[in-house]
Design a protein around this motif. Structure first.
Motif, PDB file in Angstrom:
ATOM      1  N   VAL A  39       0.870  -1.180   0.000  1.00 10.82           N
ATOM      2  CA  VAL A  39       0.000   0.000   0.000  1.00 10.82           C
ATOM      3  C   VAL A  39       0.905   1.227   0.000  1.00 10.82           C
ATOM      4  O   VAL A  39       1.776   1.362   0.858  1.00 10.82           O
ATOM      5  N   ALA A  41       0.896   4.576   0.967  1.00 11.10           N
ATOM      6  CA  ALA A  41       0.097   5.528   1.757  1.00 11.10           C
ATOM      7  C   ALA A  41       0.511   6.961   1.464  1.00 11.10           C
ATOM      8  O   ALA A  41      -0.325   7.861   1.405  1.00 11.10           O
ATOM      9  N   PRO A  60     -10.163  12.059   0.459  1.00  9.68           N
ATOM     10  CA  PRO A  60     -11.022  10.890   0.644  1.00  9.68           C
ATOM     11  C   PRO A  60     -10.429   9.908   1.655  1.00  9.68           C
ATOM     12  O   PRO A  60      -9.231   9.969   1.964  1.00  9.68           O
ATOM     13  N   SER A  61     -11.268   9.018   2.159  1.00 12.60           N
ATOM     14  CA  SER A  61     -10.812   7.985   3.082  1.00 12.60           C
ATOM     15  C   SER A  61      -9.688   7.178   2.434  1.00 12.60           C
ATOM     16  O   SER A  61      -9.781   6.809   1.262  1.00 12.60           O
ATOM     17  N   GLY A  62      -8.610   6.963   3.175  1.00 13.98           N
ATOM     18  CA  GLY A  62      -7.491   6.175   2.657  1.00 13.98           C
ATOM     19  C   GLY A  62      -6.509   6.982   1.837  1.00 13.98           C
ATOM     20  O   GLY A  62      -5.542   6.444   1.283  1.00 13.98           O
ATOM     21  N   SER A  63      -6.692   8.312   1.757  1.00 15.03           N
ATOM     22  CA  SER A  63      -5.803   9.117   0.911  1.00 15.03           C
ATOM     23  C   SER A  63      -4.443   9.389   1.556  1.00 15.03           C
ATOM     24  O   SER A  63      -3.545   9.901   0.899  1.00 15.03           O
ATOM     25  N   GLY A  64      -4.315   9.103   2.862  1.00 13.46           N
ATOM     26  CA  GLY A  64      -3.005   9.258   3.502  1.00 13.46           C
ATOM     27  C   GLY A  64      -2.941  10.380   4.533  1.00 13.46           C
ATOM     28  O   GLY A  64      -1.854  10.686   5.049  1.00 13.46           O
ATOM     29  N   LYS A  65      -4.077  10.965   4.859  1.00 15.52           N
ATOM     30  CA  LYS A  65      -4.105  12.121   5.771  1.00 15.52           C
ATOM     31  C   LYS A  65      -3.510  11.783   7.143  1.00 15.52           C
ATOM     32  O   LYS A  65      -2.628  12.483   7.645  1.00 15.52           O
ATOM     33  N   THR A  67      -1.703   9.216   7.998  1.00 18.16           N
ATOM     34  CA  THR A  67      -0.306   8.792   7.871  1.00 18.16           C
ATOM     35  C   THR A  67       0.605  10.013   7.820  1.00 18.16           C
ATOM     36  O   THR A  67       1.627  10.075   8.518  1.00 18.16           O
ATOM     37  N   HIS A 219     -12.654  15.742   8.007  1.00 17.66           N
ATOM     38  CA  HIS A 219     -13.532  15.389   6.893  1.00 17.66           C
ATOM     39  C   HIS A 219     -14.603  16.459   6.709  1.00 17.66           C
ATOM     40  O   HIS A 219     -15.387  16.391   5.777  1.00 17.66           O
TER      41      HIS A 219
HETATM   42  N1  ATP Z   1      -0.690  -0.093   9.598  1.00 20.79           N
HETATM   43  C1  ATP Z   1      -1.094  -0.162   8.334  1.00 20.79           C
HETATM   44  N2  ATP Z   1      -0.870  -1.277   7.603  1.00 20.79           N
HETATM   45  C2  ATP Z   1      -1.239  -1.345   6.305  1.00 20.79           C
HETATM   46  N3  ATP Z   1      -1.853  -0.353   5.640  1.00 20.79           N
HETATM   47  C3  ATP Z   1      -2.106   0.770   6.319  1.00 20.79           C
HETATM   48  C4  ATP Z   1      -1.751   0.930   7.694  1.00 20.79           C
HETATM   49  N4  ATP Z   1      -2.126   2.175   8.092  1.00 20.79           N
HETATM   50  C5  ATP Z   1      -2.695   2.758   7.022  1.00 20.79           C
HETATM   51  N5  ATP Z   1      -2.687   1.916   5.964  1.00 20.79           N
HETATM   52  C6  ATP Z   1      -3.196   2.215   4.589  1.00 20.79           C
HETATM   53  O1  ATP Z   1      -2.565   3.403   4.140  1.00 20.79           O
HETATM   54  C7  ATP Z   1      -3.502   4.195   3.376  1.00 20.79           C
HETATM   55  C8  ATP Z   1      -3.595   5.583   3.999  1.00 20.79           C
HETATM   56  O2  ATP Z   1      -4.196   5.464   5.297  1.00 20.79           O
HETATM   57  P1  ATP Z   1      -4.550   6.717   6.199  1.00 20.79           P
HETATM   58  O3  ATP Z   1      -5.100   6.216   7.484  1.00 20.79           O
HETATM   59  O4  ATP Z   1      -3.383   7.629   6.236  1.00 20.79           O
HETATM   60  O5  ATP Z   1      -5.710   7.408   5.354  1.00 20.79           O
HETATM   61  P2  ATP Z   1      -6.707   8.585   5.756  1.00 20.79           P
HETATM   62  O6  ATP Z   1      -6.753   9.512   4.589  1.00 20.79           O
HETATM   63  O7  ATP Z   1      -6.333   9.141   7.068  1.00 20.79           O
HETATM   64  O8  ATP Z   1      -8.086   7.774   5.862  1.00 20.79           O
HETATM   65  P3  ATP Z   1      -9.400   8.032   6.749  1.00 20.79           P
HETATM   66  O9  ATP Z   1      -9.974   9.318   6.245  1.00 20.79           O
HETATM   67  O10 ATP Z   1     -10.273   6.870   6.401  1.00 20.79           O
HETATM   68  O11 ATP Z   1      -8.988   8.068   8.178  1.00 20.79           O
HETATM   69  C9  ATP Z   1      -4.810   3.414   3.381  1.00 20.79           C
HETATM   70  O12 ATP Z   1      -4.889   2.677   2.186  1.00 20.79           O
HETATM   71  C10 ATP Z   1      -4.674   2.504   4.576  1.00 20.79           C
HETATM   72  O13 ATP Z   1      -5.439   1.328   4.396  1.00 20.79           O
END
Ligand code: ATP
Length: 270
Positions: A39, A41, A60-65, A67, A219
């Protein structure tokens, strides 16, 4: 009287417009897993956060925010790239130095950082300062507590507070020590609109009146509209970086990103 956030540490190097940089990421890559399950991130994120600015990170959800925020705040390490708080490069720090940096220079409003259940709201608010051996500024503490409507809750333990009050105590805890930078991961996530407005307006005030630097993930377009700058992520990359957006502009652009389109800036969406 002039107050400045983070006055106990040297400020960062100025950016191209001459402003001090409170935090920065350079070519930040974060990859989870290997092979087919990899993945991406964060895919080479480079960004500066000017001191005294309020930035919202959306996408969007999963965009990396989350992280990105965790790497910036020193709670997670990137696969490659550099992160700085002020002039301090986080990858060069020992565990002990990192703990001290998080304690002394960074404020957190994260759902994961719950309050200590055995301490009162007041003790939770002053805990980071107590650990650092610093005394809270009484006037600012009273302002923060008053603005967040916590005066009559200070003697209560977290189990005696509503979810919204717990979150407001967490916000007060981040604000009282005037850290160089405050990171918030959905700081208004479980709040009703009134409490959410109080939290956002005090963050806004701390930026306007104290030169505090604030970076939040949200969000909520309304929450993001309190920020000076909104950074949009999609698929681990920055796809837009805008100032002066209304909540309607932000809502429209988020709709556009949720539809899987990453091009264009909010002005061109309609
Ligand atoms: N510990 C982990 N192991 C594997 N993949 C991970 C891990 N943490 C995050 N990811 C993946 O990394 C990508 C970014 O995740 P992240 O939580 O940063 O997104 P986000 O934009 O904060 O999402 P949300 O709005 O849903 O909280 C996603 O595809 C997530 O599934």
């Amino acid at each position: 009287m002039s107050h400045t956030a983070g006055g106990h540490e040297p400020a960062g190097t100025p950016d191209s417009s001459g402003r001090q940089v409170a935090a920065s990421a350079e070519h930040l890559i974060k990859t989870y897993g290997k092979g087919e399950t990899t993945v991406h991130a964060l895919r080479e994120v480079t960004i500066d956060f000017a001191a005294g600015e309020f930035t919202a990170i959306m996408g969007p959800s999963g965009s990396g925010k989350s992280t990105l925020m965790h790497c910036l705040a020193g709670l997670d390490t990137a696969t490659s790239g550099t992160v700085r708080i002020g002039d301090t490069e986080l990858t060069r720090l020992s565990d002990k130095q990192m703990t001290r940096l998080r304690r002394d220079r960074v404020g957190f409003v994260f759902q994961a950082f719950n309050l200590v259940p055995t301490l009162t709201a007041r003790e939770n608010i002053t805990l980071p300062l107590d650990i650092a051996g610093r005394k809270p500024d009484k006037e600012w503490m009273a302002t923060v507590v008053g603005r967040l409507g916590l005066e009559d809750r200070l003697g209560h333990r977290p189990s005696e507070l509503s979810g919204g009050q717990v979150q407001r105590v967490a916000c007060a805890r981040a604000l009282v020590g005037r850290p160089e930078i405050i990171f918030g991961d959905e700081p208004t996530g479980n709040l009703d609109s009134r409490s959410s407005g109080e939290v956002l307006s005090i963050l806004r005030t701390s930026v306007d009146d104290l030169g505090q630097t604030v970076v939040i993930v949200t969000h909520d377009p309304r929450a993001a509209s309190y920020a000076d700058r909104v950074v949009f992520l999609a698929d681990g990359q920055i796809v837009s970086d805008q100032r002066g957006l209304s909540s309607d502009d932000i809502f429209e652009y988020m709709k556009h990103l949720d539809n899987g389109s990453h091009a264009g800036d909010p002005d061109q969406v309609g």
